[in-house]
Design a protein around this motif. Structure first.
Motif, PDB file in Angstrom:
ATOM      1  N   GLY A 181       0.789  -1.221   0.000  1.00 54.87           N
ATOM      2  CA  GLY A 181       0.000   0.000   0.000  1.00 54.87           C
ATOM      3  C   GLY A 181       0.823   1.273   0.000  1.00 54.87           C
ATOM      4  O   GLY A 181       0.279   2.373  -0.138  1.00 54.87           O
ATOM      5  N   LEU A 182       2.156   1.144   0.157  1.00 53.10           N
ATOM      6  CA  LEU A 182       3.019   2.326   0.174  1.00 53.10           C
ATOM      7  C   LEU A 182       3.466   2.745  -1.219  1.00 53.10           C
ATOM      8  O   LEU A 182       4.165   3.751  -1.365  1.00 53.10           O
ATOM      9  CB  LEU A 182       4.264   2.044   1.033  1.00 53.10           C
ATOM     10  N   GLN A 183       3.087   2.013  -2.241  1.00 53.84           N
ATOM     11  CA  GLN A 183       3.577   2.296  -3.590  1.00 53.84           C
ATOM     12  C   GLN A 183       2.980   3.554  -4.214  1.00 53.84           C
ATOM     13  O   GLN A 183       3.580   4.148  -5.115  1.00 53.84           O
ATOM     14  CB  GLN A 183       3.271   1.112  -4.512  1.00 53.84           C
ATOM     15  N   THR A 184       1.808   3.976  -3.735  1.00 53.68           N
ATOM     16  CA  THR A 184       1.087   5.050  -4.407  1.00 53.68           C
ATOM     17  C   THR A 184       1.870   6.350  -4.448  1.00 53.68           C
ATOM     18  O   THR A 184       1.981   6.991  -5.505  1.00 53.68           O
ATOM     19  CB  THR A 184      -0.278   5.272  -3.727  1.00 53.68           C
ATOM     20  N   THR A 185       2.430   6.779  -3.312  1.00 47.51           N
ATOM     21  CA  THR A 185       3.152   8.058  -3.279  1.00 47.51           C
ATOM     22  C   THR A 185       4.369   8.062  -4.197  1.00 47.51           C
ATOM     23  O   THR A 185       4.526   8.989  -5.007  1.00 47.51           O
ATOM     24  CB  THR A 185       3.562   8.410  -1.834  1.00 47.51           C
ATOM     25  N   PRO A 186       5.265   7.056  -4.139  1.00 47.80           N
ATOM     26  CA  PRO A 186       6.381   7.043  -5.093  1.00 47.80           C
ATOM     27  C   PRO A 186       5.929   6.995  -6.545  1.00 47.80           C
ATOM     28  O   PRO A 186       6.549   7.611  -7.415  1.00 47.80           O
ATOM     29  CB  PRO A 186       7.153   5.779  -4.712  1.00 47.80           C
ATOM     30  N   LEU A 187       4.841   6.263  -6.823  1.00 50.76           N
ATOM     31  CA  LEU A 187       4.336   6.180  -8.188  1.00 50.76           C
ATOM     32  C   LEU A 187       3.890   7.546  -8.684  1.00 50.76           C
ATOM     33  O   LEU A 187       4.297   7.998  -9.764  1.00 50.76           O
ATOM     34  CB  LEU A 187       3.169   5.195  -8.254  1.00 50.76           C
ATOM     35  N   LEU A 188       3.056   8.231  -7.909  1.00 47.02           N
ATOM     36  CA  LEU A 188       2.551   9.533  -8.336  1.00 47.02           C
ATOM     37  C   LEU A 188       3.666  10.557  -8.456  1.00 47.02           C
ATOM     38  O   LEU A 188       3.669  11.388  -9.375  1.00 47.02           O
ATOM     39  CB  LEU A 188       1.471  10.020  -7.364  1.00 47.02           C
ATOM     40  N   ASP A 189       4.632  10.504  -7.533  1.00 48.71           N
ATOM     41  CA  ASP A 189       5.770  11.431  -7.611  1.00 48.71           C
ATOM     42  C   ASP A 189       6.591  11.174  -8.872  1.00 48.71           C
ATOM     43  O   ASP A 189       7.062  12.116  -9.529  1.00 48.71           O
ATOM     44  CB  ASP A 189       6.653  11.300  -6.375  1.00 48.71           C
ATOM     45  N   ALA A 190       6.793   9.899  -9.213  1.00 46.56           N
ATOM     46  CA  ALA A 190       7.569   9.558 -10.411  1.00 46.56           C
ATOM     47  C   ALA A 190       6.840   9.996 -11.677  1.00 46.56           C
ATOM     48  O   ALA A 190       7.476  10.459 -12.639  1.00 46.56           O
ATOM     49  CB  ALA A 190       7.850   8.060 -10.446  1.00 46.56           C
ATOM     50  N   ILE A 191       5.519   9.849 -11.694  1.00 46.92           N
ATOM     51  CA  ILE A 191       4.731  10.302 -12.844  1.00 46.92           C
ATOM     52  C   ILE A 191       4.863  11.817 -13.006  1.00 46.92           C
ATOM     53  O   ILE A 191       5.085  12.325 -14.115  1.00 46.92           O
ATOM     54  CB  ILE A 191       3.262   9.893 -12.681  1.00 46.92           C
ATOM     55  N   GLU A 192       4.776  12.536 -11.893  1.00 47.39           N
ATOM     56  CA  GLU A 192       4.890  14.002 -11.952  1.00 47.39           C
ATOM     57  C   GLU A 192       6.302  14.422 -12.350  1.00 47.39           C
ATOM     58  O   GLU A 192       6.487  15.316 -13.192  1.00 47.39           O
ATOM     59  CB  GLU A 192       4.527  14.609 -10.598  1.00 47.39           C
ATOM     60  N   ALA A 193       7.313  13.786 -11.758  1.00 44.07           N
ATOM     61  CA  ALA A 193       8.700  14.155 -12.054  1.00 44.07           C
ATOM     62  C   ALA A 193       9.040  13.895 -13.512  1.00 44.07           C
ATOM     63  O   ALA A 193       9.806  14.658 -14.130  1.00 44.07           O
ATOM     64  CB  ALA A 193       9.651  13.380 -11.140  1.00 44.07           C
ATOM     65  N   GLY A 194       8.495  12.843 -14.081  1.00 42.85           N
ATOM     66  CA  GLY A 194       8.760  12.529 -15.473  1.00 42.85           C
ATOM     67  C   GLY A 194       7.872  13.249 -16.449  1.00 42.85           C
ATOM     68  O   GLY A 194       8.069  13.136 -17.670  1.00 42.85           O
ATOM     69  N   GLY A 195       6.883  13.995 -15.935  1.00 39.69           N
ATOM     70  CA  GLY A 195       5.950  14.689 -16.809  1.00 39.69           C
ATOM     71  C   GLY A 195       5.123  13.740 -17.661  1.00 39.69           C
ATOM     72  O   GLY A 195       4.695  14.089 -18.765  1.00 39.69           O
ATOM     73  N   HIS A 196       4.856  12.556 -17.131  1.00 40.53           N
ATOM     74  CA  HIS A 196       4.163  11.539 -17.921  1.00 40.53           C
ATOM     75  C   HIS A 196       2.661  11.817 -17.986  1.00 40.53           C
ATOM     76  O   HIS A 196       2.002  11.971 -16.955  1.00 40.53           O
ATOM     77  CB  HIS A 196       4.421  10.157 -17.334  1.00 40.53           C
ATOM     78  N   ASP A 197       2.149  11.865 -19.194  1.00 39.41           N
ATOM     79  CA  ASP A 197       0.718  12.105 -19.378  1.00 39.41           C
ATOM     80  C   ASP A 197      -0.052  10.828 -19.702  1.00 39.41           C
ATOM     81  O   ASP A 197      -1.277  10.834 -19.762  1.00 39.41           O
ATOM     82  CB  ASP A 197       0.466  13.159 -20.458  1.00 39.41           C
ATOM     83  N   ALA A 198       0.664   9.724 -19.912  1.00 41.15           N
ATOM     84  CA  ALA A 198       0.033   8.421 -20.116  1.00 41.15           C
ATOM     85  C   ALA A 198       0.921   7.360 -19.468  1.00 41.15           C
ATOM     86  O   ALA A 198       2.144   7.406 -19.591  1.00 41.15           O
ATOM     87  CB  ALA A 198      -0.142   8.117 -21.600  1.00 41.15           C
ATOM     88  N   VAL A 199       0.288   6.412 -18.783  1.00 41.95           N
ATOM     89  CA  VAL A 199       1.031   5.389 -18.051  1.00 41.95           C
ATOM     90  C   VAL A 199       0.448   4.025 -18.408  1.00 41.95           C
ATOM     91  O   VAL A 199      -0.708   3.732 -18.098  1.00 41.95           O
ATOM     92  CB  VAL A 199       0.953   5.622 -16.526  1.00 41.95           C
TER      93      VAL A 199
END
Length: 292
Positions: free
Chosen positions: A105-123
């Motif tokens: 359940g701890l994966q959500t924060t690192p996942l969202l941060d990585a998406i934001e840091a990479g500027g990813h608009d599709a995953v």
């Protein structure tokens, strides 16, 4: 006249989804855990864009409790590709996340941060509708809000293989190329394409303990007070070791796994994922918070 097989049709649909995403979005990323579904996704991506290289990077959220065999396989398969690893342990060390035995359940924060840091608009994710009720609700293109959350009421129609990727700044879209596949389809495709997998997907002897009817590996999350036994097991799905159970099995080849799954009446998540047993809507609750 050439007849398209069922597996070829599934592969063509997944390749079409990947090409549409690559053409419609600026910075897609593919979630790659070293599990069978992400391996199949990567295999299809390589075929879909050949002879050009895969046009998007890979991302793995590592809980620190992943199976060593899977991490070794991940590193070997992704050599030469662009792979970013978001580490849950880093967040624990910085005091951002608590150090708890069960880290899934701890994966959500690192996942969202990585998406934001990479500027990813599709995953890209390997989720399939047959796995679990919440995943069955999702479209192939699944919109996430600026906080990564999922709202079932914002689902969009997907008629005639037309996918709507519109999103506002800060939002992104989760894309599921294998949405219409089943576990049996995945394994039949693995057998047909001779795709390599981590060894734990096949029967092997392992020390395990029983927790609520599931065979778990010992570690920081348990197995010290419980009675350890040796069993011949394999894993139908892989994830955080604290909540991913094994099943007793003698299947040592893809063909034997196909035969075993064909006789099964319970999905892999229902059979082997303790985190989905916490509540009736456990997966949907996690999705609303940004989990895959």
């Amino acid at each position: 006249m050439t007849t398209t097989t069922y597996l070829e049709a599934l592969e063509a649909e997944a390749a079409h989804i990947m090409r549409e995403t690559a053409g419609e979005f600026d910075r897609p990323v593919l979630l790659f855990s070293g599990g069978k579904d992400s391996i199949v996704m990567l295999h299809i991506a390589v075929k879909a864009f050949a002879p050009a290289p895969v046009p998007f990077p890979l991302l793995h959220v590592d809980t620190g409790h992943n199976f060593p065999e899977v991490i070794e396989f991940r590193d070997r398969v992704t050599a030469g590709l662009r792979l970013t690893v978001a580490s849950v342990q880093d967040y624990i060390d910085r005091g951002v996340l608590p150090d708890v035995p069960e880290r899934n359940g701890l994966q959500t924060t690192p996942l969202l941060d990585a998406i934001e840091a990479g500027g990813h608009d599709a995953v890209f994710g390997g989720g399939r509708r047959d796995e679990e009720k919440a995943r069955a609700k999702e479209r192939v293109f699944s919109l996430r809000d600026e906080f990564g959350g999922w709202d079932p009421r914002r689902q969009r129609p997907e008629l005639w293989n037309l996918y709507n990727g519109r999103h506002s700044p800060g939002e992104h879209v989760r894309v599921f190329p294998l949405s219409n596949w089943t576990e049996l389809d995945v394994w039949q495709y693995i057998a047909a394409e001779d795709i390599a997998l981590p060894s734990i997907y096949y029967a092997h002897e392992r020390e395990v303990f029983d927790r609520r009817g599931m065979w778990l590996c010992p570690g920081a999350w348990g197995g010290h007070a419980e009675r350890l036994v040796r069993r011949t097991v394999r894993y139908r799905t892989v994830g955080d070791m604290s909540c991913t159970g094994a099943v007793e099995s003698a299947a040592r080849t893809p063909a034997e796994v196909v035969e075993e799954i064909a006789a099964s009446r319970i999905t892999e998540r229902g059979a082997t994922r303790a985190d989905d047993r916490l509540a009736e809507a456990a997966m949907e609750d996690r999705k609303r918070e940004g989990y895959f």
